[in-house]
Design a protein around this motif. Sequence first.
Motif, PDB file in Angstrom:
ATOM      1  N   ASN A   9     -60.297 -22.041 -11.217  1.00 36.27           N
ATOM      2  CA  ASN A   9     -60.250 -22.041 -12.672  1.00 36.27           C
ATOM      3  C   ASN A   9     -60.813 -20.738 -13.206  1.00 36.27           C
ATOM      4  O   ASN A   9     -61.421 -19.973 -12.457  1.00 36.27           O
ATOM      5  N   LEU A  10     -60.616 -20.501 -14.474  1.00 41.84           N
ATOM      6  CA  LEU A  10     -61.205 -19.354 -15.128  1.00 41.84           C
ATOM      7  C   LEU A  10     -62.632 -19.720 -15.500  1.00 41.84           C
ATOM      8  O   LEU A  10     -62.869 -20.772 -16.097  1.00 41.84           O
ATOM      9  N   ASN A  11     -63.589 -18.882 -15.155  1.00 41.39           N
ATOM     10  CA  ASN A  11     -64.990 -19.195 -15.379  1.00 41.39           C
ATOM     11  C   ASN A  11     -65.464 -18.801 -16.770  1.00 41.39           C
ATOM     12  O   ASN A  11     -66.032 -19.617 -17.496  1.00 41.39           O
ATOM     13  N   HIS A  12     -65.287 -17.547 -17.161  1.00 43.95           N
ATOM     14  CA  HIS A  12     -65.731 -17.078 -18.465  1.00 43.95           C
ATOM     15  C   HIS A  12     -65.091 -15.734 -18.777  1.00 43.95           C
ATOM     16  O   HIS A  12     -64.462 -15.140 -17.918  1.00 43.95           O
ATOM     17  N   PHE A  13     -65.279 -15.283 -20.008  1.00 53.91           N
ATOM     18  CA  PHE A  13     -64.910 -13.916 -20.353  1.00 53.91           C
ATOM     19  C   PHE A  13     -66.086 -13.274 -21.063  1.00 53.91           C
ATOM     20  O   PHE A  13     -66.898 -13.950 -21.686  1.00 53.91           O
ATOM     21  N   LEU A  14     -66.199 -11.966 -20.918  1.00 52.20           N
ATOM     22  CA  LEU A  14     -67.288 -11.186 -21.504  1.00 52.20           C
ATOM     23  C   LEU A  14     -66.753 -10.413 -22.694  1.00 52.20           C
ATOM     24  O   LEU A  14     -65.739  -9.721 -22.585  1.00 52.20           O
ATOM     25  N   VAL A  15     -67.445 -10.527 -23.818  1.00 53.24           N
ATOM     26  CA  VAL A  15     -67.120  -9.738 -24.998  1.00 53.24           C
ATOM     27  C   VAL A  15     -68.223  -8.712 -25.183  1.00 53.24           C
ATOM     28  O   VAL A  15     -69.407  -9.055 -25.238  1.00 53.24           O
ATOM     29  N   LEU A  16     -67.831  -7.437 -25.249  1.00 51.76           N
ATOM     30  CA  LEU A  16     -68.767  -6.369 -25.565  1.00 51.76           C
ATOM     31  C   LEU A  16     -68.786  -6.254 -27.082  1.00 51.76           C
ATOM     32  O   LEU A  16     -67.818  -5.833 -27.698  1.00 51.76           O
ATOM     33  N   ALA A  17     -69.902  -6.659 -27.666  1.00 52.26           N
ATOM     34  CA  ALA A  17     -69.985  -6.839 -29.112  1.00 52.26           C
ATOM     35  C   ALA A  17     -70.660  -5.674 -29.814  1.00 52.26           C
ATOM     36  O   ALA A  17     -71.682  -5.169 -29.349  1.00 52.26           O
ATOM     37  N   ASP A  18     -70.077  -5.289 -30.934  1.00 52.36           N
ATOM     38  CA  ASP A  18     -70.723  -4.311 -31.802  1.00 52.36           C
ATOM     39  C   ASP A  18     -72.009  -4.911 -32.374  1.00 52.36           C
ATOM     40  O   ASP A  18     -73.016  -4.244 -32.479  1.00 52.36           O
ATOM     41  N   ASP A  19     -71.945  -6.173 -32.774  1.00 53.84           N
ATOM     42  CA  ASP A  19     -73.089  -6.883 -33.360  1.00 53.84           C
ATOM     43  C   ASP A  19     -73.192  -8.239 -32.666  1.00 53.84           C
ATOM     44  O   ASP A  19     -72.352  -9.119 -32.881  1.00 53.84           O
ATOM     45  N   LEU A  20     -74.211  -8.401 -31.833  1.00 50.43           N
ATOM     46  CA  LEU A  20     -74.362  -9.642 -31.054  1.00 50.43           C
ATOM     47  C   LEU A  20     -74.463 -10.879 -31.937  1.00 50.43           C
ATOM     48  O   LEU A  20     -73.846 -11.905 -31.653  1.00 50.43           O
ATOM     49  N   GLU A  21     -75.263 -10.797 -32.993  1.00 50.98           N
ATOM     50  CA  GLU A  21     -75.499 -11.987 -33.816  1.00 50.98           C
ATOM     51  C   GLU A  21     -74.256 -12.389 -34.604  1.00 50.98           C
ATOM     52  O   GLU A  21     -73.948 -13.572 -34.712  1.00 50.98           O
ATOM     53  N   VAL A  22     -73.537 -11.427 -35.159  1.00 50.40           N
ATOM     54  CA  VAL A  22     -72.302 -11.735 -35.890  1.00 50.40           C
ATOM     55  C   VAL A  22     -71.282 -12.359 -34.938  1.00 50.40           C
ATOM     56  O   VAL A  22     -70.611 -13.336 -35.271  1.00 50.40           O
ATOM     57  N   THR A  23     -71.184 -11.809 -33.743  1.00 52.71           N
ATOM     58  CA  THR A  23     -70.245 -12.344 -32.756  1.00 52.71           C
ATOM     59  C   THR A  23     -70.665 -13.733 -32.300  1.00 52.71           C
ATOM     60  O   THR A  23     -69.835 -14.644 -32.207  1.00 52.71           O
ATOM     61  N   ARG A  24     -71.957 -13.914 -32.038  1.00 54.55           N
ATOM     62  CA  ARG A  24     -72.463 -15.248 -31.681  1.00 54.55           C
ATOM     63  C   ARG A  24     -72.118 -16.251 -32.765  1.00 54.55           C
ATOM     64  O   ARG A  24     -71.623 -17.350 -32.495  1.00 54.55           O
ATOM     65  N   VAL A  83     -57.412 -14.466 -25.427  1.00 56.04           N
ATOM     66  CA  VAL A  83     -57.978 -15.587 -24.669  1.00 56.04           C
ATOM     67  C   VAL A  83     -57.625 -16.850 -25.446  1.00 56.04           C
ATOM     68  O   VAL A  83     -57.437 -16.800 -26.665  1.00 56.04           O
ATOM     69  N   ALA A  84     -57.492 -17.971 -24.745  1.00 56.45           N
ATOM     70  CA  ALA A  84     -57.017 -19.187 -25.392  1.00 56.45           C
ATOM     71  C   ALA A  84     -57.899 -20.382 -25.079  1.00 56.45           C
ATOM     72  O   ALA A  84     -58.455 -20.493 -23.987  1.00 56.45           O
TER      73      ALA A  84
END
Length: 140
Positions: free
Chosen positions: A5-20, A82-83
């Motif tokens: 299965n697919l485990n996870h994907f990593l997002v490199l975020a400009d702003d961690l809190e906004v992305t969270r 990603v879906a």
Amino acid sequence: MPLENLNHFLVLADDLEVTRDFYVEVLGLRVGDRPPFQFPGYWIYLGDRAVVHLAKLNADQSQKDYLGAHQRAADTGAIDHVAFEATGLKEMIAKLAACDIPARHRRVPDVGLYQLFIQDPNGVTVELNYPASEGAEFGG
């Protein structure tokens, strides 16, 4: 040994809190346990699985040492989106409107699957797949 299965994907975020906040408040995922790495980030969970990992785009040296030096391209390169499978289409459409997040609506031919395509704060396209029955009132 085959992949399972697919485990996870990593997002490199400009702003961690906004992305969270996008993945938690808009998509309904939750922040969960993350190993004590020496660099900031979040693991975002769907149920009991950490499916989205977040780290800063402009990494400090400890992150570069662990993950390697990465730069985000102007677009997503060869990865288009990603879906997630989802339910609650009507509620999500209302939430996206309230958050002023545009969505592209699509229906998969012959299958009837109803889809919303949105972008996270970093330009990552997220596809939300809903059962055909939920899309009926939206032309699905």
